[in-house]
Design a protein around this motif. Structure first.
Motif, mmCIF file in Angstrom:
data_model
loop_
_atom_site.group_PDB
_atom_site.id
_atom_site.type_symbol
_atom_site.label_atom_id
_atom_site.label_comp_id
_atom_site.label_asym_id
_atom_site.label_seq_id
_atom_site.Cartn_x
_atom_site.Cartn_y
_atom_site.Cartn_z
ATOM 1 N N SER A 10 0.359 2.209 -15.812
ATOM 2 C CA SER A 10 0.987 3.100 -14.829
ATOM 3 C C SER A 10 1.530 2.282 -13.667
ATOM 4 N N TRP A 11 2.499 2.862 -12.954
ATOM 5 C CA TRP A 11 3.058 2.204 -11.781
ATOM 6 C C TRP A 11 2.000 2.047 -10.688
ATOM 7 N N LYS A 12 1.204 3.108 -10.483
ATOM 8 C CA LYS A 12 0.216 3.043 -9.401
ATOM 9 C C LYS A 12 -0.843 1.982 -9.669
ATOM 10 N N PHE A 13 -1.202 1.763 -10.931
ATOM 11 C CA PHE A 13 -2.176 0.719 -11.246
ATOM 12 C C PHE A 13 -1.582 -0.670 -11.000
ATOM 13 N N GLY A 14 -0.308 -0.843 -11.375
ATOM 14 C CA GLY A 14 0.361 -2.130 -11.147
ATOM 15 C C GLY A 14 0.484 -2.459 -9.674
ATOM 16 N N PHE A 15 0.954 -1.462 -8.875
ATOM 17 C CA PHE A 15 1.053 -1.686 -7.434
ATOM 18 C C PHE A 15 -0.323 -1.822 -6.801
ATOM 19 N N GLY A 16 -1.304 -1.100 -7.344
ATOM 20 C CA GLY A 16 -2.668 -1.206 -6.826
ATOM 21 C C GLY A 16 -3.229 -2.612 -6.986
ATOM 22 N N SER B 225 17.570 18.044 -19.772
ATOM 23 C CA SER B 225 18.231 18.730 -18.667
ATOM 24 C C SER B 225 19.136 17.783 -17.902
ATOM 25 N N THR B 226 20.274 18.302 -17.465
ATOM 26 C CA THR B 226 21.197 17.507 -16.649
ATOM 27 C C THR B 226 21.006 17.794 -15.157
ATOM 28 N N LEU B 227 20.149 18.771 -14.852
ATOM 29 C CA LEU B 227 19.894 19.137 -13.471
ATOM 30 C C LEU B 227 18.623 18.431 -12.998
ATOM 31 N N CYS B 228 18.793 17.398 -12.214
ATOM 32 C CA CYS B 228 17.652 16.629 -11.710
ATOM 33 C C CYS B 228 17.600 16.729 -10.195
ATOM 34 N N GLN B 229 16.402 16.818 -9.655
ATOM 35 C CA GLN B 229 16.221 16.932 -8.216
ATOM 36 C C GLN B 229 16.385 15.561 -7.559
ATOM 37 N N SER B 230 17.262 15.512 -6.564
ATOM 38 C CA SER B 230 17.478 14.257 -5.839
ATOM 39 C C SER B 230 16.328 14.023 -4.866
ATOM 40 N N PRO B 231 16.048 12.770 -4.538
ATOM 41 C CA PRO B 231 14.993 12.502 -3.548
ATOM 42 C C PRO B 231 15.411 13.002 -2.171
ATOM 43 N N SER B 232 14.447 13.475 -1.419
ATOM 44 C CA SER B 232 14.733 13.944 -0.060
ATOM 45 C C SER B 232 14.869 12.747 0.883
ATOM 46 N N SER C 223 0.830 -1.206 0.000
ATOM 47 C CA SER C 223 0.000 0.000 0.000
ATOM 48 C C SER C 223 0.866 1.258 0.000
ATOM 49 N N LEU C 224 1.974 1.217 0.747
ATOM 50 C CA LEU C 224 2.902 2.353 0.743
ATOM 51 C C LEU C 224 3.503 2.573 -0.646
ATOM 52 N N LEU C 225 3.888 1.473 -1.317
ATOM 53 C CA LEU C 225 4.424 1.588 -2.678
ATOM 54 C C LEU C 225 3.376 2.177 -3.629
ATOM 55 N N THR C 226 2.127 1.798 -3.433
ATOM 56 C CA THR C 226 1.049 2.347 -4.254
ATOM 57 C C THR C 226 0.898 3.845 -4.013
ATOM 58 N N LEU C 227 0.998 4.278 -2.747
ATOM 59 C CA LEU C 227 0.910 5.704 -2.424
ATOM 60 C C LEU C 227 2.089 6.478 -3.005
ATOM 61 N N ILE C 228 3.286 5.890 -2.922
ATOM 62 C CA ILE C 228 4.477 6.553 -3.463
ATOM 63 C C ILE C 228 4.318 6.807 -4.955
ATOM 64 N N SER C 229 3.770 5.820 -5.664
ATOM 65 C CA SER C 229 3.603 5.974 -7.112
ATOM 66 C C SER C 229 2.397 6.851 -7.475
ATOM 67 N N ASP D 142 2.542 12.831 -5.757
ATOM 68 C CA ASP D 142 3.738 13.496 -6.289
ATOM 69 C C ASP D 142 4.722 13.878 -5.194
ATOM 70 N N TYR D 143 4.241 14.278 -4.028
ATOM 71 C CA TYR D 143 5.165 14.782 -3.000
ATOM 72 C C TYR D 143 5.938 13.656 -2.302
ATOM 73 N N LEU D 144 5.617 12.393 -2.605
ATOM 74 C CA LEU D 144 6.369 11.270 -2.028
ATOM 75 C C LEU D 144 7.530 10.817 -2.915
#
Length: 478
Positions: free
Chosen positions: A128-134, A52-59, A32-38, A41-43
């Motif tokens: 989609s990832w969320k459908f697969g994890f769902g 672009s070569t400038l990508c935001q790293s995960p927090s 369920s957590l993996l489904t929420l992550i996918s 957006d803020y997860l």
């Protein structure tokens, strides 16, 4: 490796049904957590902009939630996968029925693997990832409800404390009395009240590992209350049973190691072969493992419905579990040989500047791997489950997962050794000799098969006549 932890908890404290129920819930939280992550957006970090070569790293919180989800899925899977095998087998009394259950257990296991590797991955790639994890979360929820709904029908064995403590006590007691003289008189050995009530417990210690017999030997300094100086004959025999099975367990581990190498090599081969089956469909190199699962499923069912019954009618006695394991060894060795021949042909095609070979050339070897697993995986679980002490049934089935885990570590180490000592595995395998790697696996597999035959020859089943077993092993060798 974690299923062993679940097995220890099940054997020592809680029993397998509570462990499975808790583990399915833990797995559900992780999925369920993996489904929420996918889904949210803020997860997860923002997608990189195109070009672009400038990508935001995960927090750190994002990584923390991701790793927590993965850990929960792993813990949940560890607590269910092989504990379910022992829980299911506990519902049957006859070894034949238990063996049949293990066959169907592996069919279910392979079916789940096929679904995950093919259908779920395809859904994640194309929908989609969320459908697969769902879908995974929904399947997990349904399985949890079904399992818990049937809980009142399950036969569950009561735990009698940690069986591992009793095994350690045997070793300690035998060491403390290492100078005592071993006798063959029944009255000289300690029998617990449970041993006296049991019809299957031994009256005197067996001759194998005679040093351990001192653990149950009564001396003037012993007291029944001091279990670290005096164990029962049955506890001592249980420890011997575990020791007798360790060589067979090692043979299974060295059988699974070449398969781990083969999986890695197959992916590398597929990447440089023609994977287009049609103008609109290209096989993923990593999804070739589905072939092993499919062939394993098919042949487990064939074994259960046709091959084993026909053999029993023709020979007038069933294939023993160790015979089945031996047949699995043979098919695994054959698969390595076929892989070597296919790779030699592929390299010749590359040298001749011909069109890349079709990836379908890899299928026959993978089919043979699946056939081998159909013989040796269920049979090995049946051997360990049937032969291990009653108090260690969950540990017995979890040994298969330990075999798989250690074999993959060993396969990684073996690949590293080959890379360091030979030129067979360069970055571009078109300039290497992967076929030689396979021939090394064939030689290693043949030596391990010989070792397995020796171990099987000297091993004595609890419920089979030793002479019949030796004749069966002669048939395997032939």
């Amino acid at each position: 490796m974690l299923p062993v932890v679940a097995a220890i908890l099940a054997d020592s404290f809680f029993g397998n049904v509570p462990i499975i129920a808790a583990s399915t819930f833990i797995s559900l939280i992780g999925i369920s957590l993996l489904t929420l992550i996918s889904s949210l957006d803020y997860l997860r970090p923002r997608p990189c902009e195109t070009g672009s070569t400038l990508c935001q790293s995960p927090s750190k919180p994002q990584l923390g939630i991701l790793y927590a989800a993965l850990a929960l899925v792993i813990i949940g899977s560890a607590g269910t996968r092989f504990t379910l095998a022992s829980a299911g087998a506990n519902q049957y009394k006859k070894p034949k029925e238990q063996g049949s259950f293990f066959n169907w257990f592996f069919v279910a296991l392979y079916t789940g693997a096929i679904t995950g590797t093919a259908a779920i991955v395809y859904t994640q790639d194309n929908a989609s990832w969320k459908f697969g994890f769902g879908l995974c979360a929904a399947a997990n929820l349904i399985s949890s409800i079904v399992f818990i709904a049937g809980k009142r029908f399950y036969k569950s064995d009561k735990t009698l404390g940690s069986p591992y403590t009793s095994l350690i006590r045997v070793l300690v007691a035998a060491t403390l009395k290492r100078k005592a003289v071993i006798t063959s008189k029944e009255e000289d050995y300690h029998h617990s009240d449970l041993d006296k009530e049991s019809k299957t417990s031994a009256s005197i210690p067996s001759d194998s590992f005679r040093f351990l017999n001192r653990g149950a030997l009564k001396t003037d300094e012993d007291s029944v209350s001091n279990k670290w100086r005096l164990c029962s004959v049955q506890e001592e025999e249980d420890f011997k049973t575990v020791l007798r099975l360790l060589p067979l367990w090692a043979a299974e581990m060295f059988l699974a190691t070449p398969v781990g190498v083969q999986i890695s090599m197959t992916v590398l081969q597929a990447l440089v072969m023609d994977r287009e089956l049609s103008p609109h469909f290209k096989v993923s190199a990593g999804s070739l493992q589905v072939v092993v699962f499919l062939s394993g499923c098919v042949f487990i069912m064939l074994n259960n419905w046709t091959i084993y019954p026909v053999y029993k009618k023709l020979i007038r006695k069933p294939l023993t579990p160790l015979q089945q394991v031996g047949i699995g060894h043979v098919f695994t060795i054959l698969s390595m040989a076929v892989s070597a021949l296919v790779e030699a042909k592929r390299l010749k095609t590359v040298d001749d500047n011909g069109h890349p070979m079709s990836v379908l050339w890899l299928v026959p070897a993978l089919v043979l791997v699946g056939i081998g697993e159909a013989f040796h995986f269920p049979a090995n679980v049946a051997v360990f489950y049937g032969e291990f002490p009653e108090s260690l049934k969950n540990t017995a089935t979890s040994l298969t997962s330990v075999v798989i885990g250690i074999s993959f570590y060993l396969s990684t180490a073996l690949i590293d050794v080959i890379q360091r000592t030979t030129a067979w595995l360069p970055d571009d395998i078109n300039h290497g000799r992967v076929d030689n790697v396979y021939w090394v696996l064939v030689i290693g597999g043949a030596l391990n098969f010989g070792y397995f035959l020796v171990c099987s020859w000297v091993y004595k089943y609890r419920n089979l006549n030793n002479d019949d077993q030796k004749q069966d092993l002669k048939d395997v060798t032939t």
